[in-house]
Design a protein around this motif. Structure first.
Motif, mmCIF file in Angstrom:
data_model
loop_
_atom_site.group_PDB
_atom_site.id
_atom_site.type_symbol
_atom_site.label_atom_id
_atom_site.label_comp_id
_atom_site.label_asym_id
_atom_site.label_seq_id
_atom_site.Cartn_x
_atom_site.Cartn_y
_atom_site.Cartn_z
ATOM 1 N N GLU A 1 0.812 -1.151 -0.023
ATOM 2 C CA GLU A 1 -0.048 -0.049 -0.103
ATOM 3 C C GLU A 1 0.960 1.168 -0.068
ATOM 4 N N LEU A 2 1.891 1.318 0.833
ATOM 5 C CA LEU A 2 2.804 2.539 0.876
ATOM 6 C C LEU A 2 3.384 2.617 -0.513
ATOM 7 N N LEU A 3 4.004 1.588 -1.407
ATOM 8 C CA LEU A 3 4.529 1.636 -2.489
ATOM 9 C C LEU A 3 3.732 2.197 -3.568
ATOM 10 N N SER A 4 2.514 1.763 -3.470
ATOM 11 C CA SER A 4 1.551 1.956 -4.348
ATOM 12 C C SER A 4 1.099 3.160 -4.376
ATOM 13 N N ALA A 5 0.876 3.884 -2.896
ATOM 14 C CA ALA A 5 0.655 5.386 -2.874
ATOM 15 C C ALA A 5 1.617 6.230 -3.500
ATOM 16 N N ALA A 6 2.819 5.820 -3.313
ATOM 17 C CA ALA A 6 4.080 6.653 -3.839
ATOM 18 C C ALA A 6 4.286 6.370 -5.414
ATOM 19 N N LYS A 7 3.164 5.568 -6.051
ATOM 20 C CA LYS A 7 3.482 5.202 -7.574
ATOM 21 C C LYS A 7 4.630 4.530 -7.695
ATOM 22 N N LEU A 8 4.995 3.520 -6.907
ATOM 23 C CA LEU A 8 6.147 2.874 -7.141
ATOM 24 C C LEU A 8 5.615 1.283 -7.142
ATOM 25 N N SER A 9 6.230 0.408 -8.025
ATOM 26 C CA SER A 9 6.089 -0.968 -8.128
ATOM 27 C C SER A 9 6.261 -1.746 -6.828
ATOM 28 N N ASN A 10 5.911 -2.899 -6.405
ATOM 29 C CA ASN A 10 5.834 -3.552 -5.342
ATOM 30 C C ASN A 10 7.305 -4.434 -5.436
ATOM 31 N N TYR B 1 11.334 -5.423 -4.330
ATOM 32 C CA TYR B 1 12.108 -5.426 -3.054
ATOM 33 C C TYR B 1 13.042 -4.073 -2.941
ATOM 34 N N MET B 2 13.721 -3.992 -4.272
ATOM 35 C CA MET B 2 14.529 -2.597 -4.437
ATOM 36 C C MET B 2 13.874 -1.326 -3.970
ATOM 37 N N ASN B 3 12.382 -1.013 -4.405
ATOM 38 C CA ASN B 3 11.986 0.306 -4.019
ATOM 39 C C ASN B 3 11.408 0.151 -2.497
ATOM 40 N N TYR B 4 11.086 -1.044 -1.992
ATOM 41 C CA TYR B 4 10.946 -1.299 -0.435
ATOM 42 C C TYR B 4 12.350 -0.973 0.241
ATOM 43 N N LYS B 5 13.580 -1.169 -0.269
ATOM 44 C CA LYS B 5 14.783 -1.034 0.567
ATOM 45 C C LYS B 5 15.093 0.470 0.288
ATOM 46 N N ARG B 6 14.680 1.049 -0.892
ATOM 47 C CA ARG B 6 15.005 2.342 -1.009
ATOM 48 C C ARG B 6 14.219 3.353 -0.441
ATOM 49 N N HIS B 7 12.999 3.131 -0.480
ATOM 50 C CA HIS B 7 12.153 4.022 0.041
ATOM 51 C C HIS B 7 11.286 3.835 1.371
ATOM 52 N N ILE B 8 11.336 2.713 1.785
ATOM 53 C CA ILE B 8 10.652 2.417 3.122
ATOM 54 C C ILE B 8 11.465 1.933 4.278
ATOM 55 N N ILE B 9 12.552 1.138 3.968
ATOM 56 C CA ILE B 9 13.618 0.967 5.115
ATOM 57 C C ILE B 9 14.562 2.321 5.647
ATOM 58 N N PRO B 10 14.718 3.138 4.709
ATOM 59 C CA PRO B 10 15.310 4.315 5.292
ATOM 60 C C PRO B 10 14.440 5.201 6.204
ATOM 61 N N LEU B 11 13.201 4.898 6.155
ATOM 62 C CA LEU B 11 12.315 5.726 6.987
ATOM 63 C C LEU B 11 12.075 4.997 8.208
ATOM 64 N N VAL B 12 12.123 3.875 8.312
ATOM 65 C CA VAL B 12 12.258 2.949 9.526
ATOM 66 C C VAL B 12 13.467 3.115 10.285
ATOM 67 N N GLU B 13 14.692 3.165 9.484
ATOM 68 C CA GLU B 13 15.771 3.331 10.257
ATOM 69 C C GLU B 13 16.147 4.778 10.842
ATOM 70 N N GLN B 14 15.277 5.685 10.082
ATOM 71 C CA GLN B 14 15.349 7.097 10.700
ATOM 72 C C GLN B 14 14.336 7.352 11.950
ATOM 73 N N GLY B 15 13.733 6.247 12.103
ATOM 74 C CA GLY B 15 12.620 6.414 13.256
ATOM 75 C C GLY B 15 11.166 7.126 12.832
ATOM 76 N N LEU B 16 11.223 7.195 11.478
ATOM 77 C CA LEU B 16 9.908 8.069 11.276
ATOM 78 C C LEU B 16 8.742 6.938 11.059
ATOM 79 N N LEU B 17 9.130 5.961 10.777
ATOM 80 C CA LEU B 17 8.026 4.715 10.591
ATOM 81 C C LEU B 17 8.376 3.705 11.492
ATOM 82 N N GLU B 18 7.350 2.862 12.026
ATOM 83 C CA GLU B 18 7.724 1.897 12.846
ATOM 84 C C GLU B 18 6.627 0.532 12.769
#
Length: 501
Positions: A427-436, A438-455
């Motif tokens: 759902e997150l990747l779709s909202a950002a108009k990205l395909s589901n 793994y590379m998109n997950y690693k590039r766009h979601i994991i950094p937000l988790v590592e920075q403490g913005l998502l949990e």
């Protein structure tokens, strides 16, 4: 004087050209001929002074016979250059032309096949080591290093889970596909991995290729005297592209340009050029060499990318600039192509030079060094670095503090979605108009988790199919600061990993 001779005399000594006054040092001449034959070919002009004045040879016919006899008696395998007598006014020159040889490696008989092999490095001759000699023998026989089987290993030594994750569910990696991609080969009735498979997805790549990793460093100033930050990247090669980009971006900063509809983020370093250069280094490095990893050095005025391995026989730097390409590692190149990391075959270096010109940057520089090639990409401006001496922990803290509080458009979209209710990765990747993927997950979601913005909603089971993501208090705070990023005295940048794909 002939037109060809005039052209040659206007050039400096190089990878394919050398001037000699006479035959008083025949051993050095023989080394040059061997180096030309083993590398990219070339011409030797005999009868040219140190100041590039035509002085000719005293007895052209006798010198021609002498050099032919020297070559026949001193070089193995047999080397037959073109020998031409060329008149220039009252003088006569000897011009020896050597072509790239399919019988390489040639060597000096007095030193033997292990010590007498020479290659051309810039305008000088260099004695080849055992790794280079082995590489020359392989290329002369048409053997490709990354296609060679590793018979002591098995399919279980390849991280097929990671490979499948990168390829996605639409491209299942069954035995047929793995064999077609030359990641596996049939040897003595069983499937074994190739060098390429272990380099790309080996579970213990460093055990088999101890120098197949990437060393990144940020230096203060224009040389390697004062290091500010460094990182060692041991990720699978396709994933290393993003890791290198993130290291470079955390030491850059970003401004914004506003158009009629939306803003455009402008990095202080040429991201698209650097990505092309990084991929080129990972694909074309000579992983058979020992002693040096791929090195990324970020200076105040440029970023140097050093890859092990000299140019393939017959290739010159000018060939590279003109778009001529030969693939050293076809298995690695094929996988990068399948994963979308390579857009067009054989156009990378030419595209780098073209894009630098479009962006108004100084022309990139390619240099042959002792261990391989260095590609220098120049930058317009970089983030200032504090000059105090810091520990590694302090460096990491300072780098985090240099990260901007202002997010990319895609990051804001994902944070806003999670602030309403928890959302899945898809759902997150779709909202950002990205395909589901793994590379998109690693590039766009994991950094937000590592920075403490998502949990994670199920933190003790990260891979749970019911896993969701929600905005943290810090994430809500960042959303409240929703404004364009502007450079400041600390050279702030956007959060690493939030770059546009």
């Amino acid at each position: 004087m002939s037109h060809m001779l005039e052209q040659l005399l206007r050039q400096a000594e190089s990878k394919t050209l050398e001037f000699k006054r006479d035959l008083s040092s025949p051993r050095n001449l023989l080394k040059t001929l061997i180096a030309f034959a083993n590398t990219a070919g070339g011409r030797v002009l005999i009868g040219i002074s140190d100041h590039k004045q035509v002085v000719g040879v005293s007895d052209p016919l006798a010198d021609e016979e002498r050099i032919c006899n020297l070559i026949a008696d001193s070089i193995s395998p047999r080397l037959i250059p073109n020998v031409e007598l060329v008149s220039s006014g009252e003088h006569t020159l000897l011009i020896l032309e050597v072509f790239p040889s399919n019988s390489r490696p040639h060597y000096l008989n007095t030193l033997g096949p292990d010590q007498g092999v020479y290659i051309r490095l810039g305008s000088s001759n260099r004695q080849a080591g055992p790794d280079l000699i082995a590489e020359m023998r392989r290329t002369a026989m048409g053997i490709v290093f990354d296609e060679m089987p590793m018979q002591e290993l098995s399919e279980s030594d390849v991280d097929l889970i990671a490979a499948s994750r990168l390829f996605g569910t639409q491209h299942p990696l069954d035995h047929k596909t793995l064999t077609t991609l030359k990641l596996l080969r049939q040897e003595q009735g069983r499937l074994v991995p190739t060098h390429g498979a272990i380099l790309l997805f080996g579970k213990d790549r460093i055990q088999h290729f101890p120098d197949a990793w990437i060393q990144c460093a940020r230096f203060r100033g224009l040389d390697k005297v004062d290091i500010f930050d460094q990182a060692e990247i041991h990720a699978h090669l396709p994933e290393a592209v993003t890791s290198i980009e993130q290291f470079l971006q955390k030491h850059a900063f970003k401004t914004a340009q506003f158009g009629a509809m939306r803003r455009q983020d402008i990095w202080s370093i040429p991201i698209s050029i650097l990505r092309e250069a990084i991929v080129n280094a990972l694909v074309h490095s000579d992983y058979s060499q020992r002693g040096t990893p791929i090195r990324i050095a970020f200076f105040d005025d440029r970023i140097d990318i050093e890859s092990p391995g000299l140019l393939l026989p017959g290739m010159t730097i000018e060939d590279m600039k003109n778009g001529v390409s030969r693939i050293r590692n076809p298995v690695i190149a094929r996988i990068f192509r399948e994963l979308g990391l390579i857009e067009q075959w054989g156009s990378g270096i030419k595209r780098i030079f073209s894009e630098a010109q479009k962006q108004g940057l100084p022309e990139p520089r390619i240099t042959e060094i002792a261990t391989g090639l260095r590609l220098s990409i120049y930058v317009q401006k970089t983030a200032p670095i504090m000059t105090s001496s810091l520990t590694n922990e302090q460096v990491s803290k300072q780098v985090r503090e240099q990260a901007s509080a202002y997010l990319s458009d895609r990051a804001r979209i994902m944070l806003r979605l999670c602030s309403v209710q928890p959302a899945s990765k898809a759902e997150l990747l779709s909202a950002a108009k990205l395909s589901n993927a793994y590379m998109n997950y690693k590039r766009h979601i994991i950094p937000l988790v590592e920075q403490g913005l998502l949990e994670l909603t199920i933190p003790d089971r990260p891979q749970s199919p019911f896993q969701r993501y929600r905005s943290t208090v810090l994430g809500q705070h960042f959303l409240g600061m929703d404004m364009p990023s502007l450079p400041n005295e600390t050279g702030r940048q956007d959060l690493p990993g939030n770059q546009q794909k």
